[in-house]
Design a protein around this motif. Structure first.
Motif, mmCIF file in Angstrom:
data_model
loop_
_atom_site.group_PDB
_atom_site.id
_atom_site.type_symbol
_atom_site.label_atom_id
_atom_site.label_comp_id
_atom_site.label_asym_id
_atom_site.label_seq_id
_atom_site.Cartn_x
_atom_site.Cartn_y
_atom_site.Cartn_z
ATOM 1 N N LEU C 12 0.832 -1.280 -0.049
ATOM 2 C CA LEU C 12 -0.028 -0.062 -0.175
ATOM 3 C C LEU C 12 0.932 1.407 0.225
ATOM 4 N N LEU C 13 1.809 1.350 0.913
ATOM 5 C CA LEU C 13 2.842 2.411 1.142
ATOM 6 C C LEU C 13 3.544 2.569 -0.347
ATOM 7 N N LYS C 14 3.858 1.491 -1.066
ATOM 8 C CA LYS C 14 4.744 1.622 -2.217
ATOM 9 C C LYS C 14 3.808 2.105 -3.494
ATOM 10 N N GLY C 15 2.559 1.896 -3.148
ATOM 11 C CA GLY C 15 1.590 2.128 -4.259
ATOM 12 C C GLY C 15 1.565 0.935 -5.211
ATOM 13 N N GLU C 16 1.955 -0.142 -4.599
ATOM 14 C CA GLU C 16 1.727 -1.507 -5.334
ATOM 15 C C GLU C 16 0.473 -2.418 -5.097
ATOM 16 N N LEU C 17 -0.299 -1.936 -4.076
ATOM 17 C CA LEU C 17 -1.241 -2.760 -4.028
ATOM 18 C C LEU C 17 -2.446 -2.391 -5.028
ATOM 19 N N PRO C 18 -3.184 -3.528 -5.772
ATOM 20 C CA PRO C 18 -4.189 -3.056 -6.759
ATOM 21 C C PRO C 18 -5.290 -2.332 -6.103
ATOM 22 N N ILE C 19 -5.864 -1.529 -7.022
ATOM 23 C CA ILE C 19 -7.118 -0.519 -6.613
ATOM 24 C C ILE C 19 -8.281 -1.713 -6.095
ATOM 25 N N SER C 20 -8.273 -2.773 -6.694
ATOM 26 C CA SER C 20 -9.311 -3.470 -6.367
ATOM 27 C C SER C 20 -9.190 -3.992 -4.771
ATOM 28 N N GLU C 21 -7.941 -4.213 -4.329
ATOM 29 C CA GLU C 21 -7.654 -4.555 -2.802
ATOM 30 C C GLU C 21 -7.895 -3.267 -2.061
ATOM 31 N N ILE C 22 -7.516 -2.008 -2.808
ATOM 32 C CA ILE C 22 -7.606 -0.913 -1.857
ATOM 33 C C ILE C 22 -9.103 -0.525 -1.516
ATOM 34 N N GLN C 23 -9.918 -0.724 -2.489
ATOM 35 C CA GLN C 23 -11.287 -0.692 -2.468
ATOM 36 C C GLN C 23 -11.969 -1.597 -1.429
ATOM 37 N N LYS C 24 -11.541 -3.025 -1.434
ATOM 38 C CA LYS C 24 -12.086 -3.707 -0.241
ATOM 39 C C LYS C 24 -11.598 -3.508 1.189
ATOM 40 N N MET C 25 -10.582 -2.931 1.248
ATOM 41 C CA MET C 25 -9.865 -2.152 2.341
ATOM 42 C C MET C 25 -10.802 -0.986 2.807
ATOM 43 N N GLN C 26 -11.074 -0.244 1.997
ATOM 44 C CA GLN C 26 -12.068 1.047 2.241
ATOM 45 C C GLN C 26 -13.539 0.304 2.922
ATOM 46 N N MET C 27 -13.880 -0.654 2.479
ATOM 47 C CA MET C 27 -15.183 -1.257 2.917
ATOM 48 C C MET C 27 -15.028 -2.010 4.038
#
Lengths: 727, 702, 179
Positions: C12-27
């Motif tokens: 996440l820090l390096k900007g390597e986490l796919p957007i779909s994973e980030i979206q899940k994290m937000q939920m």
């Protein structure tokens, strides 16, 4: 016998509430008994209540008349405890969570219970910012809900009206220098009983708006929605019992407070966050009364302190005095705006009730623009400032969540908006008036992980929507769109770019009488946001323009000029036609649109994040190919050198030259950047010699005189005496 | 003589269900096959074969005996989701080329309450058309239909050439206000057809859906350009396979508003949202047979709960359904969908210790008990004893009860409650949410549940109907043994139907005089006439004569000033006298009155008719639901076993029955569970069920 | 309880986490142990070894150096006590109108505010921009209350934590004295 709970009067209930809430708990509720007894029952209760508000909104939305409500859903329903706090809130105009409670409190404080009586079936309406909300365009309709003679709760609703009469057509009246010309004002009045409006109320709306049917239908829709919720509440009481209902309302509100407290501790960092910003008032020559006819700046030094006790204190110490303009804020307005940013960034998955507000405190110096000590200060459109406050406080939350490592949550809630209002006579001889609410799709700022979005959201209206051009054209009547799209080079530049601005261009086609008015958040004379993030740039603000020469339209019509806004400016600049365009980076009062006049608005962009020369060069190429930025900006700001492939019509990155260009930019920065101390010495000299621009000196003088805190900060920073600036 | 059948197939994301009805209206077990995404014609045959097996027949015997064969697949959806449609070029009014980037700002569509107010959950979506394939055309028509900027024909020609050079495979044309005056769109299409020379799809928005709101017209046009032809190819391929196996007729497919159409039907985008349609059609069919006028249709599956209505025998239609994150202009059966199913994930907010359901779902992975990494509603169903771990999909999938129990225990512990109380509480929350969807659906349209019967279907409908319908005064609560394949059944009952809409503008002021009323007729009659002709032409292409076509007429009307119009079916088909207008207004007031309280009526504002529509039908043979002889009440032949089941706050010994062995007339008294390979019917201690002569199961109090 | 592995936080820090994973994290509800994992991940993110207390910027950290709490750039440059506005020790550049138009052409160019850019004196990274009225004091955007945060919110002991106080004016005071 009062009509409140257990024979108390509402006044007694309010006093009791205020005394008990001093404990820091809402109503002194330290334990959530119902929740602890049967969690599932309590949860089901909440969903029943919430669903009632959602149902009402969904159901009446489609019967509303104004595009603000039907097309964009600018409508809100709430259930309030007898003293005013909200326990359930629908989607929609969420910025107004706290404003209905102010109206209820006015009803209680002014003792309507005894003087006029409050009965089942009564309807109250209020659109007076002095007693409630942000601006007169927001009309609040409230009905009491009774159970066996007791006022068990209130149901409230809000919609934003698109035409409320007043000095200029539309809903905002940005040139009303006193409250009297802001538009029709209904100040906490009973407008009907037995679930029916008084005929004179309907008549009043009909006589005081340029588009009365819109307003009347919206009031009817809100009343219907409130009645639907009343029905549901009856059913809920039948199922859960009245005692449960009462206690659960209180616990839900307290739970909202607890959720807020816990989230502050989990996601933020205690400390001080400072975001000063400014709003120019450009009234000179705009046809306002002589005492208001000048250009100057309003100072809004927002300081946010997050205390170790997990309270958030918003302070406006140092803000300008209230003034002869339309942007003054009465209690309630600022409160709801600031609290809104907390819902959207922190409390979104918690219990959204008024309770969370108890974790916040707002310092509004008396006599300042945030708290006028004159009851008739112009209040037509404090939204100019309020939406900015939402955005600014979200920047503070951004910094805090960044430090906590929740970087996926960092978002600048963009509210860089501008509005086109207008009205006149249709070709059928009838009147028309409107506020084009397409602007409620604001660009959002960049995140630490991704670009911001164009036309993404409006903080006051999470269900954002530009609406359809074909619908707006019905309302705009004699104007047709020529352009609706992205504005080049308008994003806050950065490693991640802010959402670009978009804009609209119209042509006025054979109008009878047609005047337009423009206003918006702060103004284009200054940047909207005071800073970009982590080296990203702030985004430019909005502009309005009008071209009255019909020949320019002919050129668009025959294909000589592309109807894009940027292209239009380029064309007139290249052909030496600058004076054909009137550009306003501030409010424009009643501009007459003639046949084939062209006018347009560029809305604002979102802030950038990080140093632009750290942006992935491939993304920069994509931006150029998508028309977001130009090749020159790619090179000069992002240090990316591109090559154009004519056969494919696309730009691609020249990697070697890009590396070189970027190291050149770093070199250049070292050359042009000076130690701050050096700069400070020079600036200090300028200040002492009175060499700042006059508008700046005027602002400093006013605020130094008005606020001790600002005086100390200013003189200490520059190490000068008060005399050095005041002369 | 060979037997004759109606064969309907519902190909979902995972399974393809086949329903075979013989000419006496009898139907047996549902055929199942895993959907073959690469070649749906293979799973088509396989599924029919499976169903044929129950009849001791072969697929060829079924297909050669088929009167009609109906197939609805996910082809359209998949083409769009996987971005495998045609490379599409777009001609749009100049100045609007960024429309897909702006995408109306509706980045919240399809999200839940908590997601909508969470600003960080806004993300961009990739447009279906690359920027360089979007060409602005100089032209403008205003709201009065007047030409403000004449169309630039050279620009059209040059743009089309550029698009062709870029290798586009289809072209969409969308100009502003073309629903009022389509001449610019038509001109552009003619120029394009001349230049293109070969057969590629070229569609104007005004020919697909000539109604106001350019954004949804744009998306409808794009879907048609992007996905229609690939899907048609797929369907023709299936038809060919059917023919090789003896089928002699044309293959039919299902439209989003519940009609059927030949797979050669030009307006293929109307099939896009046909997924939940079958259930509503099936419910209406059952309602007609047993004489119910009003029903609420409840479909509980793994990922969502869908609610639709049948009111007075009529299925309400919506015209701007949401698909993903945009709105389409497309008549569709009005269905509300919430993200609550048995696959819905449950979690705990660490701060408030509140239980959060969804919105994510385990889908086919069921829950912790099977292949998913987080607990779901199914895990609760399992540990409470409702689900039989050894009889899931007839035992084809084994569920791990221990895993569910461990996972749920750790959450329950965090909340300080017993795991079974916790699991039961979760079910109650699910029931409250889904019940809320039903009630707001009903009351939101001004109806009371006491005027409605409820039909539950979908794989999980029978399992939770007891909880969802609790304390709701429905007139009847019904399910069927074939609940898990109800959609395929419903499709077999659908009408051969096309709907056509067009904008118009007829103003009828308050207290209008006769002349004004007749003027309204001048606006409306020609549009109805045009639509009727279009409908006749469509059916002609599909091999039907005008005489075989039945018509229904609709107006869309509003109080002047409102922005939304309301559908009203009217018995008037031509306005020839002022009284016809009065009748139409009456029909509108009645439809509106059903939706809103009296306070919302506003006749003083006058009326505006902005759109008219027709529905055109051709009658097809349909399955009949056989009436069986009633047998005794005792379900003893179906009795299998007993099992410990947790209900409310304690364990009960539930009797277990086999659904397949249940006979018409049988009554099962709770506490009982009736199992079927594809579903489970729960009968709590205070309830019983009765299977009637049509094999419908009525759920009632003890 | 929601929890992520250190690898996820690093990505996440390096900007390597796919957007779909980030979206899940937000939920999901927020993971309570994020701060510790984040700080751990940050150590891999910079070339120096000082103890990171907090990341306040894409490139700036509050570190503990002996008994001092100082702001340090990812390039290694140190800006001094974190309670003094780090900007006062950066390089500054204020754009004139033409230079502004390079960023935002007419009619987007602001006219009444000045745009100040702050660079790291060592690596010349653009660290901050601010658009304020001419003559406005340089803004101190964020001063964390380190003491309350660690001791009261995280229940961690920190030694020699300085008092929570803005010391920026002491810097300008010293400049005025040297004049």
């Amino acid at each position: 016998m009062g009509i409140g709970w257990n024979g108390k009067s509402l006044r007694e209930m309010l006093d009791e509430y205020e005394a008990k809430s001093e404990s820091g708990y809402y109503y002194g509720i330290e334990e959530l008994k119902l929740r602890e007894d049967d969690f599932f029952k309590y949860e089901r209760f909440y969903y029943r209540l919430l669903n009632a508000t959602l149902e009402a909104r969904e159901r009446v939305k489609f019967a509303c008349a104004s595009p603000g409500t039907r097309e964009l859903g600018e409508l809100l329903f709430l259930v309030h405890a007898p003293e005013g706090e909200a326990a359930a809130i629908s989607l929609g105009l969420m910025a107004h969570v706290t404003v209905v409670e102010n109206v209820i409190k006015t009803i209680i404080r002014e003792n309507y219970e005894e003087t006029v009586g409050i009965r089942d079936g009564d309807i109250f309406v209020d659109n007076d910012p002095y007693t409630g909300g942000a601006h007169p365009a927001d009309s609040r309709l409230i009905v009491p809900v009774f159970h066996e003679g007791e006022l068990i709760c209130w149901v409230g609703s809000i919609s934003h009206e698109l035409e409320i009469g007043g000095g200029t057509p539309g809903s905002f009246n940005p040139f009303a220098v006193e409250s009297f010309t802001c538009g029709e004002r209904i100040s906490v009045e009973r407008v009907g009983e037995k679930n029916q409006f008084y005929p004179w109320f309907i008549r009043r709306l009909r006589r005081n708006s340029r588009a009365p049917d819109l307003w009347i239908l919206d009031e009817r829709a809100k009343l219907s929605g409130c009645l639907i919720i009343k029905e549901r509440i009856k059913e809920i009481i039948e199922e859960f019992g009245v005692d449960y209902f009462k206690q659960a309302l209180r616990e839900l509100i307290e739970e909202g407070r607890r959720d807020m407290e816990a989230r502050i501790k989990r996601q933020l960092v205690p400390g001080k966050y400072r975001i000063p910003h400014f709003c120019p008032v450009l009234y000179k020559g705009e046809g306002v009364p002589p005492h208001a006819d000048r250009d100057y700046i309003i100072h809004l030094p927002l300081e946010i302190e997050i205390t170790p006790e997990a309270k958030i204190i918003f302070s406006y110490e140092g803000a300008s005095r209230w003034g002869w303009h339309s942007f003054n804020m009465y209690p309630g307005a600022l409160e709801s705006a600031l609290w809104l940013s907390l819902i959207e960034t922190l409390l979104y998955d918690g219990r959204v009730t008024s309770g969370g507000k108890l974790q916040t405190e707002l310092i509004r110096p008396i006599g300042s623009i945030t708290n006028p000590d004159y009851p008739y200060a112009g209040d037509g459109i404090p939204w100019v400032i309020l939406t900015g406050e939402i955005s600014m406080s979200s920047l503070a939350i951004y910094l805090a969540q960044f430090a906590r490592g929740y970087i996926e949550e960092c978002i600048e809630i963009g509210a860089n908006w501008a509005s086109l209002e207008g009205g006149g006579i249709t070709r059928f001889g009838t009147s028309f008036g409107f506020t084009n609410f397409e602007f409620s799709a604001c660009a959002q700022g960049a995140r630490p992980i991704e670009d911001g979005l164009v036309a993404a959201a409006a903080p006051w209206m999470p269900e954002t929507d530009t609406g359809n051009a074909e619908i707006w054209e019905i309302v705009l009547n004699t104007a047709s769109y020529l352009y609706r799209g992205v504005i080049r080079n308008s994003c806050g530049h950065g490693k991640f770019i802010g959402g670009p601005a978009w804009g609209s261009l119209w042509v006025s086609w054979k109008p009878t009488v047609f005047t337009i008015v423009a206003s918006g958040s702060f103004s284009g004379m200054i940047s909207y946001q005071p800073f970009g993030l982590m080296g990203g740039y702030p985004a430019p603000s909005w502009s309005f323009f009008i071209i009255r020469n019909p020949e320019i339209f002919e050129k668009i019509s025959n294909g000589e000029i592309y109807p894009g806004i940027v292209e239009l400016f380029e064309h007139t600049k290249n052909k030496g036609l600058d004076e054909e365009i009137e550009v306003r980076k501030g409010f424009a009062n009643s501009r007459m649109a003639q046949d084939r006049s062209i006018f347009g608005i560029i809305y604002g962009g979102g802030v950038g994040y990080g140093d632009p020369i750290e942006r992935d060069p491939e993304k920069v190429a994509e931006d150029v190919n998508n028309g977001i930025i130009t090749e020159e900006v790619a090179k000069n700001v992002y240090g990316v050198v591109l090559e154009y492939d004519e056969s494919k019509g696309v730009y691609s990155v020249n990697p070697d030259e890009t590396v070189e260009m970027r190291s050149k930019i770093r070199e250049n920065r070292k050359k042009r950047g000076r130690p701050v101390k050096e700069w400070w010495m020079e600036e200090r000299k300028k200040i002492k010699e009175g060499k700042l621009p006059p508008y700046a000196i005027e602002m400093y003088k006013e605020c130094i005189e008005f606020s001790e805190k600002f005086r100390d900060e200013f003189t200490k920073f520059w190490q000068i005496s008060e005399k050095d600036i005041m002369g | 003589m060979t037997q004759r059948f109606v064969v309907s197939l519902d190909a979902g994301g995972t399974m393809t269900d086949t329903f075979i009805v013989d000419e006496e209206g009898k139907f047996g077990e549902v055929g199942k096959a895993l959907t073959n995404r690469e070649d749906e014609s293979a799973s088509f045959i396989e599924s029919i074969n499976d169903a044929a097996g129950y009849l001791k027949l072969e697929e060829k015997e079924i297909l050669s005996g088929a009167i009609t064969c109906i197939y609805t697949g996910t082809g359209m959806l998949n083409t769009i989701l996987t971005r495998t449609g045609l490379k599409t070029g777009l001609l749009i009014t100049k100045g609007f080329e960024d429309y897909l980037i702006l995408s109306r700002g509706q980045r919240w569509l399809g999200k839940s309450y908590h997601q909508i107010i969470h600003f960080a959950e806004r993300w961009k979506t990739e447009p279906y058309v690359e920027k360089k394939l979007i060409k602005g055309i100089g032209e403008r028509i205003n709201i009065f239909g007047e030409v403000v900027i004449p169309i630039n024909k050279d620009e059209v020609a040059n743009s089309v050439r550029e698009l062709m050079d870029n290798g586009v495979e289809s072209i969409g044309i969308v100009f502003l206000n073309s629903h009022i005056n389509p001449t610019h769109e038509i001109e552009a299409k003619n120029i394009a057809m001349e230049i293109v020379e070969k057969e590629i799809p070229i569609y104007c928005s005004s020919e697909l859906m000539p109604v106001i709101r350019e954004y949804s017209r744009l998306y409808s046009t794009l879907i048609q350009c992007y996905a229609a032809e690939p899907v048609r190819k797929q369907l023709l391929n299936i038809e060919e396979k059917a023919r090789k196996n003896g089928y002699e007729k044309r293959l039919l497919t299902v439209l989003s508003y519940g009609g059927l159409a030949d797979v050669r039907y030009p307006r293929m985008f109307e099939t896009l949202l046909s997924g939940p349609v079958g259930g509503i059609m099936g419910s209406k069919y059952i309602a007609d047979i047993v004489g119910l006028k009003n029903i609420v249709c409840c479909d509980l599956g793994g990922t969502s709960f869908d609610v639709g209505l049948v009111v007075e025998g009529y299925i309400p239609i919506k015209r701007e359904p949401i698909f993903h994150n945009f709105m389409l202009n497309l008549p569709m059966i009005d269905i509300d969908s919430i993200a609550s199913g048995t696959g819905t994930v449950l979690k705990i907010d660490p701060i408030s210790k509140r239980i959060i359901l969804g919105p994510e779902s385990a889908g086919a992975k069921v829950g912790i008990c099977y292949e998913f990494d987080r607990p779901t509603i199914s895990d609760c169903d399992l540990i409470l004893g409702y689900l039989n771990p050894d009889y899931f999909i007839g035992g084809k999938i084994k569920l791990n009860k221990k895993d569910s129990e461990n996972a749920l225990s750790s959450i329950a512990e965090e909340l300080g409650v017993e795991v079974y109380d916790f699991a039961f509480g979760v079910l109650e929350l699910l029931h409250t949410q889904t019940r809320g969807a039903i009630l707001s659906r009903l009351t939101g349209r001004g109806f009371s549940p006491s005027e409605f019967a409820a039909i539950f279907y979908g794989g999980s409908g029978p399992m939770h109907l007891w909880g969802i319908s609790k304390n709701v005064p429905f007139t009847d609560v019904i399910t069927v043994p074939w609940a898990a394949a109800f959609s395929a059944f419903g499709i077999a009952t659908a009408d051969y139907l096309h709907r056509l809409h067009s904008s118009t503008y007829a103003e009828i002021p308050h207290n209008a005089d006769d002349e004004t009323k007749l003027k309204a007729g001048e606006m409306i009659n020609p549009v109805w006439e045009k639509l009727e002709q279009e409908a006749y032409n469509l059916f002609k292409m599909e091999g039907y004569t005008d005489e075989e076509v039945r018509l229904k007429h609709f107006v869309y009307c509003r109080y002047k000033g409102q922005l939304e119009d309301f559908e009203a079916q009217t018995s008037v088909s031509r306005i020839t006298k002022p009284e016809d207008v009065d009748k139409i207004i009456q029909d509108f007031e009645k439809a509106y009155g059903a939706l809103y309280p009296e306070a919302m009526k506003f006749p003083e504002a006058g009326y505006l008719i902005t759109e008219v529509a027709i529905a055109a039908y051709v009658d097809l043979p349909k399955p009949k639901i056989t009436k069986y002889e009633l047998e005794g009440e005792s379900p003893k032949d179906a009795y299998k076993d007993t099992r410990e089941v947790y209900f409310e706050d304690k364990w009960y010994e539930f009797n277990i029955f086999e659904m397949k062995e249940l006979k018409p007339g049988n009554v099962v008294v709770g506490p009982s569970i009736i199992e079927h390979p594809a579903t489970t019917l729960v009968v709590p201690p205070d309830n019983r069920i009765r299977m009637d002569e049509y094999r419908l199961i009525h759920f009632m109090g003890r | 309880m929601v929890e992520y592995s250190s690898e996820v936080i690093e990505k996440l820090l390096k900007g390597e986490l796919p957007i779909s994973e980030i979206q899940k994290m937000q939920m999901e509800p927020k993971d309570p142990d994020r701060f510790d994992k984040y700080i751990k991940a940050l150590k891999q993110h910079v070339d120096w070894d000082d103890e990171i207390l907090m990341r306040i910027h894409e490139h700036l950290y509050i570190i503990k150096k002996e008994n001092n709490y100082v702001v340090k750039c990812s390039c290694g440059h140190e800006f001094g006590d974190y309670r003094e506005n780090w900007k006062l020790k950066a390089l500054i550049f204020v754009r004139d109108r033409n230079e502004l138009e390079e960023l935002y052409p007419e009619p987007l160019t602001p006219e009444w505010s000045e745009l100040r850019e702050f660079y790291c004196p060592n690596c010349a990274t653009l660290l901050w921009t601010e658009a304020l009225i001419p003559g406005y004091p340089i803004n101190f955007d964020f001063l964390p209350d380190i003491k309350a945060f660690f001791q009261e919110w995280l229940n961690k002991t920190l030694e020699n934590v300085p008092e929570f106080k803005d010391l920026s004016s002491e810097v300008t005071e010293s400049w005025a004295k040297n004049e």
